[in-house]
Structures are given as C-alpha cells and as structure tokens.
Design an enzyme around this catalytic site. Structure first.
Site, PDB file in Angstrom:
ATOM      1  N   HIS A   1       0.806  -1.220   0.000  1.00  0.00           N
ATOM      2  CA  HIS A   1       0.000   0.000   0.000  1.00  0.00           C
ATOM      3  C   HIS A   1       0.839   1.270   0.000  1.00  0.00           C
ATOM      4  CE1 HIS A   1      -3.230  -2.757   1.499  1.00  0.00           C
ATOM      5  NE2 HIS A   1      -4.006  -1.925   0.842  1.00  0.00           N
ATOM      6  N   GLY A   2       2.169   1.150   0.022  1.00  0.00           N
ATOM      7  CA  GLY A   2       3.017   2.336   0.013  1.00  0.00           C
ATOM      8  C   GLY A   2       2.769   3.228  -1.184  1.00  0.00           C
TER       9      GLY A   2
END
Length: 206
Positions: free
Chosen positions: A120-121
């Site tokens: 999810h970065g």
C-alpha cells in the site's frame, strides 16, 4: 562506497515486516535507515500490523510487534537523504493526506532520487501529483485503480517479485521483500560480492 541514508515513511499500523526486515537488511550492508511517522519523535512507539493471506477473499490483519522510532519527524531534512521508502500496510492511507509527508515525497520526485514502495506504500506516492504519472509501479492489487487514475501503469508482479522503472522500485507486498530489497540495493549502487570463506586454520596457514 559510503553507505547511503534512506528515509522510511510509516504510520500507525504500517506493515511490520516491511519495516523491520527492510531496516535491518539495509543496516546489515552499511546503509542508514531513519524511520519516521508524522507527529512522533525518536523513541516513540509505533504500533504495526501484520497482513496475511489465508485463503479468504482478501487479506487478514493482525497486531504486529511494537516498533521504536529512531528519528523525529519534525527534524527531517530530505536533502540529507539519498532515497525514500514508503512502507505498506494501513499507515499509508492516512499519512498520505499530511502535507508534510507530501512535501517530502515531492522532494525525492523533483530531485530524481530513488523512490522505493511496497504494497500500500503506493498510496503515499499517488497523493503527490506527477509522481506516478507515466511510471510503471507494482503494489497490492487493490491499489490498481488508484495507480491508473494517478497516471501510472500498474504492474502485476508475482507475490515474490519486484519491478524496477528507472529510479522507482516497487513490489506487491512483504512476500516479495527479498526481490524488492535486491533491486533497491542495485538502484542505490550497492554491490555485494560472495568470496571464498576460509576456515580459521586455513587462514593461519596462508
């Protein structure tokens, strides 16, 4: 070659493996990693999460180990760092709206320094206009619509794989950490050589 300085951006309940494993591996080869969270100081505790894949339609989330931050967010000067790393997990969904976090990401984008992102970065990167535009990026598959809307091309790598687009290294999630870190090290210019290991008695004889 002198070790590089890497800035890791995290939030509460970021993915524990993507913090601990990345940091320790980079320290092992001589790089410095400063892990920061908005409004927290060095020595503060960060709660982490562990996302797992157990046969359900989506991942499960469990409480991870506590992490003790090693850098005060308010003291960060991005010009002092060679690369930035956006760890995944739940943290990115809320720290990405922080204007200070956006300013940090913008610095690395505008200066052309390496940018690393996993899971999810990518949500942190897509919050800054232009960072993903025209770029190929891997992320957890649920981020694909957002990557596309941000002007990027989503790359569906294998769970254990990683993708490189110039100075941008990305991966789907923590099962890909080995491949991801290997590519990050290449972009940083780090060369690891495997030489012959001599037993102690053999060294004495030599």
């Amino acid at each position: 070659m002198a070790g590089k300085k890497i800035l890791m951006l995290v939030g509460e309940f970021s993915e524990e493996y993507e913090i601990f494993v990345f940091e320790q591996a980079m320290h092992a080869v001589g790089h410095t990693v400063h892990v920061v969270c908005p409004d927290k100081k060095a020595g503060d505790i960060l709660k982490t999460s562990l996302h797992d894949f157990e046969g359900h339609q989506t991942y499960t989330e469990k409480l991870g180990h506590d992490y003790i931050l090693n850098k005060t967010f308010a003291e960060v000067n991005p010009a002092e760092y060679d690369a930035v790393y956006a760890a995944g997990g739940r943290g990115p969904e809320y720290i990405r709206i922080d204007k200070r976090v956006q300013a940090l990401v913008r610095h690395f984008h505008e200066t052309g320094k390496p940018i690393f992102t996993i899971c999810h970065g990518a949500q942190i990167l897509m919050a800054v206009d232009g960072v993903l535009r025209g770029r190929e990026v891997a992320a957890l598959q649920y981020c694909e619509p957002e990557v596309t809307l941000a002007g990027g091309t989503y790359i569906d790598v294998a769970p254990s794989g990683a993708h490189v687009d110039g100075n941008l290294v990305s991966a789907k999630g923590w099962p890909g950490l080995a491949a991801f870190m290997r590519e990050c090290l290449k972009v940083l210019g780090t060369e690891i050589r495997h030489g012959e290991i001599l037993m102690r008695d053999e060294r004495k004889a030599a």
